[in-house]
Design an enzyme around this catalytic site. Structure first.
Site, short mmCIF file in Angstrom:
data_model
loop_
_atom_site.label_atom_id
_atom_site.label_comp_id
_atom_site.label_asym_id
_atom_site.label_seq_id
_atom_site.Cartn_x
_atom_site.Cartn_y
_atom_site.Cartn_z
N TYR A 186 -9.70 15.55 21.50
CA TYR A 186 -10.81 16.30 20.91
C TYR A 186 -12.15 15.80 21.44
CZ TYR A 186 -7.56 18.13 17.34
OH TYR A 186 -6.53 18.75 16.68
N GLU A 234 -11.09 26.56 14.66
CA GLU A 234 -9.82 27.28 14.84
C GLU A 234 -10.05 28.63 15.51
OE1 GLU A 234 -7.32 25.57 14.50
OE2 GLU A 234 -8.17 23.96 13.29
#
Length: 612
Positions: A437, A355
């Site tokens: 991803y 993150e």
């Protein structure tokens, strides 16, 4: 050149330049006053928005996002989750049934717009679920600024995904994508994707936000707290000032970020520390047995930012906050909301590393993640993998070996979808994860293998230098990669991002001769690649032969995985390739394709031959 020809040539050039256009980006300044009713989980909002149209276009309408309108039964998000069943996002469903369908009426998300004005004039608007279309009283001319004022109230929804009240970890309010947010406008037009549950996009904006909330609450946010001595949690000598309703006033500011997010809970603690050369880091979480590992985070987070700053470009903002938001992990301007519970420091840092890296590949390098989620999630996953390998070293052939192997196993399921698809339009949740991803991460891993890791590192550095605090696209990144490497790489991007074709090379035959060994390689896949062919000699020495792919036209010159000898190129149309090496059978131990295990070959069973 004749005069008529010269005029025609000048006209063509001018038209080309007009089509290309100079780069521009829009900008906004928000000033918000928010009054929270914590008992009812509602708030009143008033907003002044100064919007700069830096485009060459006249704007007759503008669009706002109203994300919370998605959190209710029969919304588009609910319909999408129900339609996907068990193939969708497991966090949005229970036993294949949409969780949104059972949200009680009084906990449905709502952003009720009372009025909106432009330079004091009332405007007509229409709500299209999570999109608000606003008809302007006067067009916004190129290179001009206009001011919108707006009044609304909102119901904080039952926590389903990212935003909401009383989530599973007991955080009272996670306030993300919580205000009417103006949409991004660029060369491709307005970025007005309906909110179905995945990614976001916005113009860079400044924020001045005042929040009134019960005095016993602590707020964590992405930005600078302007009055820490007047609120709870940030200053041990605080003199908490309240109004007649016993509410404290929190004043936050932030400059040049994509969105402003915050979270509020009565049990939050706030801890902070300074990373040398920035930023100041805040940890905001509920201090209990499930979050004890947060106490170990400071040295790891410090090293994390130092490595990110040196390898991927400097973090430009003064602060960053890791906030226990109680639902997975999601990045916002100068902060992230993550789960508080973690089994160990490696698990917590894996979440923080991912993150936090979005501050580079979503915030500072602000690609449109709704359109190109592989650039956002994939590049972030690459940075996460690189950092975690530094923080927690493992015995692996390269930092991304586990990702390559996971991709290899996933392909066998036969449900892969192209990475080029829009974020919300993947049919299978797992396929979206691998397309965005995993293949996004492996896009960079494969480039490192093709051009050399030094060239990849230089590409990432120049990408940051040229495009941070802007809105780059994949074309901008590829331009830099080709310039740094001198290679043509368009073929690779087309195969890897636009298709689900796979890499599959193998050793077809080995012939041992009196003074040499001849190896025949075969391309059984649909994606051509250059090949690093490795030899381990009987005395354990590694020798590498680089077999270039003709489509790159320039060959890799160096790589951190060792020196190599460059062989004649392999035409992409040719299925087999033969090379002869000056070693006898007795001098060899192992022959193999890509000992570094970076190339995403889907079948490695025929990539290695042990010489016996």
């Amino acid at each position: 050149m004749r005069k008529s020809a010269a005029i025609l040539f000048a006209f063509i050039i001018s038209q080309f330049q007009a089509q290309q256009g100079a780069y521009y980006q829009q900008a906004a300044k928000y000033k918000m006053d928010i009054d929270v009713n914590a008992e009812k989980f509602t708030y009143q909002g008033n907003q002044t928005l100064e919007y700069a149209n830096n485009s060459p276009d006249v704007l007759n309408v503008v669009y706002f996002h109203l994300y919370w309108n998605a959190f209710k039964p029969n919304s588009m998000m609910d319909q999408r989750v129900a339609g996907q069943g068990k193939n969708g996002d497991s966090r949005l469903q229970k036993d294949g049934v949409s969780r949104l369908a059972s949200i009680p009426k009084d906990q449905e998300g709502a952003q009720n717009i009372h009025w909106i004005k432009q330079n004091g004039k009332d405007l007509k608007f229409e709500i299209q679920e999570t999109i608000m279309k606003v008809y302007l009283a006067e067009p916004i001319q190129p290179n001009s600024t206009t001011t919108f004022t707006m009044d609304w109230d909102a119901v904080i929804p039952q926590q389903i995904r990212r935003s909401g009240r009383n989530n599973k970890e007991g955080v009272d309010m996670t306030m993300t994508q919580w205000y009417p947010k103006i949409a991004e406008y660029d060369y491709d037009g307005w970025a007005t994707f309906d909110y179905i549950g995945r990614e976001f996009h916005a113009p860079f904006s400044d924020f001045d936000v005042t929040i009134k909330i019960n005095k016993d609450y602590v707020i964590g946010a992405g930005g600078i707290l302007e009055n820490p001595a007047e609120v709870k949690g940030y200053d041990s000598t605080a003199n908490i000032k309240t109004d007649k309703s016993k509410k404290a006033t929190w004043k936050w500011s932030a400059k040049n970020i994509l969105d402003f997010a915050w979270s509020a809970d009565r049990d939050y603690v706030v801890k902070s520390f300074d990373v040398p050369e920035g930023p100041k880091v805040f940890l905001v979480y509920q201090n209990n047995d499930k979050t004890k590992v947060w106490e170990e985070a400071q040295p790891y987070v410090t090293k994390y930012f130092q490595i990110m700053n040196s390898h991927f470009g400097k973090y430009v903002y003064p602060t960053y906050a890791f906030i226990q938001g109680g639902d997975g992990g999601m990045e916002y301007g100068m902060c992230t909301m993550i789960l508080g519970e973690a089994k160990d420091i490696k698990g917590l840092m894996g979440l923080m590393a991912h993150e936090g890296a979005h501050s580079w590949y979503q915030q500072m390098l602000a690609t449109n993640e709704s359109v190109r989620p592989w650039m956002d999630e994939g590049f972030t996953s690459y940075a996460e993998g690189y950092l975690m390998y530094q923080l927690f070293p493992e015995e692996l052939p390269n930092p991304f070996a586990n990702t390559v192997n996971a991709y290899r196993n996933f392909v066998k399921k036969g449900i892969e979808e192209p990475a080029v698809w829009l974020g919300d339009h993947h049919d299978n949740g797992t396929s979206y994860t691998y397309a965005s991803y995993v293949k996004g991460e492996l896009y960079l891993v494969q480039l490192g293998y093709i051009m050399g890791e030094q060239n990849l590192a230089e590409t990432l550095k120049q990408y940051y230098d040229q495009w941070h605090m802007k809105h780059p696209s994949d074309r901008d990144f590829l331009h830099i990669a080709q310039k740094v490497s001198g290679m043509d790489l368009k073929w690779f991007q087309n195969y890897w991002i636009n298709t689900t074709k796979t890499i599959d090379y193998g050793i077809k035959d080995v012939k041992y001769e009196a003074k040499s060994t001849t190896i025949t390689l075969v391309n059984k896949g649909q994606v051509p690649m250059p090949i690093d062919f490795n030899v381990m000699t009987a005395d354990k020495k590694i020798v590498t032969y680089q077999i270039p792919l003709n489509m790159t036209h320039t060959w890799k010159e160096k790589d951190i995985y060792g020196d190599f000898k460059t062989m004649p190129y392999w035409p992409w149309t040719q299925k087999e390739y033969t090379l002869t090496i000056p070693y006898t059978k007795a001098q060899l131990s192992v022959l193999g394709i890509d000992f570094s295990q970076r190339m995403a070959d889907v079948n490695i069973e025929d990539n290695v031959v042990e010489v016996k």
